[in-house]
Design a protein around this motif. Structure first.
Motif: not given
Lengths: 350, 350, 350
Positions: C326-327, C329-330, C332-334, C336-337
Motif C-alpha cells: 500500500l505504501n 501504491l501511494r 506510485r499515485l503521487k 502519477v499526480e
C-alpha cells in the motif's frame, strides 16, 4: 513491616549513599512514592523524575548516581531494574509467611505417590497414583495431579491447578490458579460429515523456572509430547495447542493462542492477543507484536506486526470500505500509469 | 505396553502386508517414528516420506499400498486418517485403566440426585438436588453439578468442571478441566448511566458426542436457552455467549468468541481467535479463518477471512499509516482518472 | 411456577391494561413468545412485532401503549427495557430458592476469619486467616479466599472462584465460576537473556456492584494495586493486567485483554476480543469496537474501531496482498499526480 536501606544493601549489594538506618516502609513506583518509600529509576531518560519524585530513597544506575546522591539517599546498582526485581523477591520473603511444610489432612493422596521433604499440600488437593513431588514444592488447595505426574522441587502450584496424567513440571516453576496442563489436544479425523476423536496419547513436559499465568492451558500431545523450555514465561489465558514446542526464555503476554505443532524458538516474545497458526516455525529472537497473526514461518529474528490501526469509527468505516476494493484500486492505478506512459510515448514519437 | 500388527488388524480391519506378529511399541508421527513404531500416511502427496521414514510399519491408503509394501510391513485402509483415529481410541482403551465405577466417599451428593449404573464420581465432587447422571458417566474430582442438571450416559467430565443449575449435557460428551457451563450471560439494561442486571433465566443444552476444551465457557440463555448441537467440537478458552445456537458437527479452534444470540450453522469451522458478533446467522458449511471477525451474517457456504497480513514491523508501520489515508487515496486516484479522461477527450475533440 | 399481571404491577409499578388475574407462565422473547407468555418491546421501531407476536401480554413504552392495548393485555412503563430487567430480578427471586445461610461442614475456615450474619459457605470452600466476609454473602463450593481477603455484604461468589491474599471485593458483586482475582501480574526484568521475576506486591481492589464473568482474571498490582471501579461489568475470559484502573460503570465483552497499567475511564464500553495495550489512558465515554486494538491513548469520548473487514477468502487474499504494497501504491499515485501536473503545466506554458 518496614526495613532499612542498610539491611537491603547487606542482603543485595549495591553502593549506598546516605544513612543505613534510613527506614524503608514500602517499595513504590517513582510517580507515587512518598517519604519512607524506596523507588527505582530504570534509565537515565527519567532524570527529570529523579528530581521530581518524593521518594525517600532511590535505586539508580551509575549514570544517575550523582544526580540521585544530590537529592538524598540512594543505592547505586549496575542494573537498577534487575536490582529492583531481586529486591521484590527479598521483600516478599521478608514479609510473607512461608507456606508450612504440612500436608492438609483433607488431601486425597494415593499411597503410591512420593512426596519429597518439606512439601506443602493444601486442603482438598488430589494426588493420584505414582505421582512424584520434589522437595519443597507447594501444591495449593484443590489442585489435581493425575497419575504419573512429576512436579520438580521448589515448584509452586497456586490453588486449583490441574496437571493431567503423565505430565511433568520442572523445578522452581510457578503455576497460577486455573491452569490446566495436559487436557486433550484438539484432534479429530473428519469422516462422513462427523468428527472422529484422535485420542491424545502424548503428554506435556515443562522445563525449569517456567511461570504460567492464571487459566492458561497447555494441551497434551497427540503422539509426541508438547514441550515448554526452561525459563519460559506465559501470562494468563493463553492457549498452547498440542505438540507445540517453545524454546527457552520465550515470553508470551495474555490471551495469546498458539495452534498445534507450532515450533517457537528461544528468546522470543509474543504480544497480547497474538495468534500463531499451526505447524509454523519461528526462529530464535522473533518478536511478534500484540494482536498480530502469524500465518507463515519466520526465519529471521526481528519484530513482526500485523494489526489494523485503530481510528475513529467514521474514518475506519471509510478506509475499511476502500480496503475491500484495494486490489481493484491497484489495477486502476496501473491503468492510469499505462495511459500516462502511452501519452508520453506518443509525445516522444511525434 | 506393546501389541502386534495382527492384533490391530483383528480389532480394526484393514489389509495387512507382513508378519502379524510384528510388534508395535508406539504410535508415532511419520517424521520421528523409529523401528517398532507404527505411523500413518494420510495422503499420496507424502509418498517421499513413505521411503524416508524409519517407522517399523505404516498405515496407508490404496494409492500407496504398493509403495508401502515395497519397503516393509503395512496396513492398507480405505481412509488411513480415519483408521488412525480409530486406532488411537483402541490403543487408549488397551493401555489406560478404565475409571472404576466408584463414588468417592468425599463427594457431596444430594439424596435426591439419581446416578446411573457404573458411574464414577471423583473426590470432592458436589452434586446438587435432583441431578441425573446417566449410566457409565464419569464425574471428575472437584466437579460441581448444580440442581436439576442432566448428564447423559458415557459422558466424561474431567476434574473441575462446573455445570450450573438446569443445564443438560448429552451422551458420550467430553468436557475438559475448567469448563464452565451455564454461567450467567452478559445482559444489562442501561439506566441513568448504570447497568441494571437482566437475570439470565434460560439454560444451556448440549447435544450428544460434543467435546468442550479446557476453560471454555458456555453461558446460559437470557429467556430462551443456549443450544449446542450434536457432534460439536469446541477447543480451549472459547467463549459462547447467551442464546447462541451452534449446528451439528461444527468445530471451533481455541480462543474463539461468539457473542450473544449468534446462530451458527451445521458443519461450520471457525479458526482460532476468530470473533463472531452477536445476533448474526452463519449458514451451514461456513468456514471462518483464524482471527477473522464476522461482522455480518453469512448466507453462503465457503471460506471467509479478514486478517491483517503480518509483515516486518517497519513495512507494517508504513502500510498501516497509508491505510489510515486509504479512502483519501481512492479519491485522489479518481481525480487522476478524471484528469486523464478529460485530456483524452480534448485530444479527441481537437 | 406462574404468576399474574396484577402481581407483577403490584411489585414493579407500571400501568396495566387488561385483567390483573391474567396468568403469566414465562418471560419470553417477542419472536418466540406464546399464549401465557409476557414479552417486552424495547422500542417503537418494533411496532410491527407488536401485531405479529403471539405473546399473551406485552410490556411497552408510552409510544406503543395504544397499539399494544389494541391487541390485548399490556403493561406500560417509562422505560420498558429497564422494567424488563427489574422484572427478571423479581422473577428470579420468586422462582429460585434462596441460598440458605449455612456453612457446609466440609468448608475449611481459619479460626481468625470473620463471617457476617446470614453468610452461605458451600462444600469444600477454603477461607484462610483473617478473611472478612460481609453479611448475606454467598461463597460457593470450592472457592478459595486467601488470607486478609475482604468480601462485601450481599456479594455472591459462584462455585470455584479464587481470591488471592489481600484482595478486596465490594458489596453486591457477582463473580462467576473460574474467576481468578489476584494472581501475579506479568512482571520480569530481563537479565542476561533470562527473565527475573518481579514479585507482585500489590493487591486487587474491586468496587461495589461489579459483575465478573466466568474464567476472567484480574491480576494483582506490582507495587500499587489494580483497581476496578463501582458498577463495572466484565464478561467471560477477560484478562486484566496488573495495575490497570477501570472507571465506574465501564463494561467489557468477552475475551478482552487489557495490558498492565492501562487506565480506562468511566462509562466506557469495550467490544469482544478487543485488546488495550499497556500504560495507555482512555477517557470517560470511550467505546472500543469488538476486536480492535488500542495502541495509543484516547483523549476524546466516541466510538473507535480497527478491524480488518471480513470477505470471501479469495477477495481477501487479493486485497491483503495489495495491502502489503500500500505504501508503494501511494508513492506510485503521487508520481502519477506529479506527471499529470507537469503535463498540464507544460500545456499552459506552450
Amino acid at each position: 513491616m518496614s526495613t532499612t536501606l542498610g539491611a537491603i544493601v547487606d542482603a543485595l549489594g549495591g553502593q549506598l549513599t546516605g544513612d543505613p538506618s534510613t527506614p524503608v516502609h514500602r517499595l513504590a513506583p517513582l510517580a507515587t512514592a512518598a517519604e519512607g518509600d524506596l523507588a527505582f529509576v530504570a534509565h537515565v531518560r527519567y532524570l527529570s523524575q529523579v528530581h521530581s519524585t518524593r521518594a525517600g530513597a532511590l535505586i539508580v544506575g551509575h549514570p544517575l548516581a550523582q544526580a540521585a546522591a544530590g537529592r538524598g539517599a540512594c543505592i547505586v546498582a549496575d542494573d537498577p531494574y534487575h536490582y529492583f526485581a531481586r529486591l521484590t523477591q527479598w521483600w516478599r520473603r521478608l514479609h510473607e509467611p512461608e507456606a508450612l511444610a504440612v500436608v492438609h489432612p483433607s488431601a486425597v493422596i494415593d499411597p503410591s505417590a512420593r512426596l519429597g521433604v518439606g512439601v506443602f499440600v493444601g486442603p482438598y488437593a488430589v494426588i493420584e497414583a505414582n505421582v512424584e513431588v520434589g522437595d519443597g514444592a507447594v501444591i495449593g488447595a484443590h489442585c489435581v495431579l493425575g497419575r504419573d505426574v512429576r512436579i520438580g522441587s521448589q515448584t509452586r502450584l497456586a490453588p486449583r491447578v490441574t496437571v493431567a496424567a503423565g505430565c511433568s513440571i520442572g523445578e522452581r516453576c510457578i503455576l497460577h490458579s486455573g491452569v490446566v496442563i495436559g487436557a486433550d489436544g484438539f484432534g479429530f479425523a473428519p469422516h462422513q460429515g462427523r468428527w472422529v476423536k484422535i485420542e491424545q496419547l502424548g503428554a506435556v513436559h515443562i522445563g525449569h523456572d517456567v511461570e504460567i499465568g492464571a487459566n492458561t492451558c497447555v494441551d497434551r500431545g497427540a503422539l509426541d509430547d508438547t514441550v515448554i523450555g526452561d525459563g519460559v514465561k506465559l501470562d494468563n489465558l493463553i492457549q498452547i495447542g498440542h505438540n507445540v514446542r517453545i524454546g527457552a526464555n520465550t515470553a508470551m503476554a495474555g490471551c495469546v493462542g498458539v495452534a498445534g505443532s507450532a515450533e517457537i524458538g528461544a528468546g522470543c516474545t509474543v504480544g497480547g492477543g497474538a495468534v500463531v497458526l499451526g505447524h509454523l516455525s519461528l526462529a530464535d529472537g522473533v518478536h511478534v507484536s500484540a494482536a498480530s497473526v502469524v500465518t507463515r514461518s519466520i526465519r529471521e529474528p526481528g519484530q513482526y506486526t500485523g494489526m489494523f490501526p485503530i481510528d475513529d469509527n467514521a474514518s475506519w468505516e471509510k478506509n475499511a470500505a476502500s480496503l475491500k476494493q484495494l486490489n481493484r484500486l491497484r489495477e486502476r492505478l496501473k491503468a492510469v500509469e499505462q495511459a500516462i506512459a502511452q501519452a508520453q510515448h506518443k509525445k516522444t514519437e511525434s
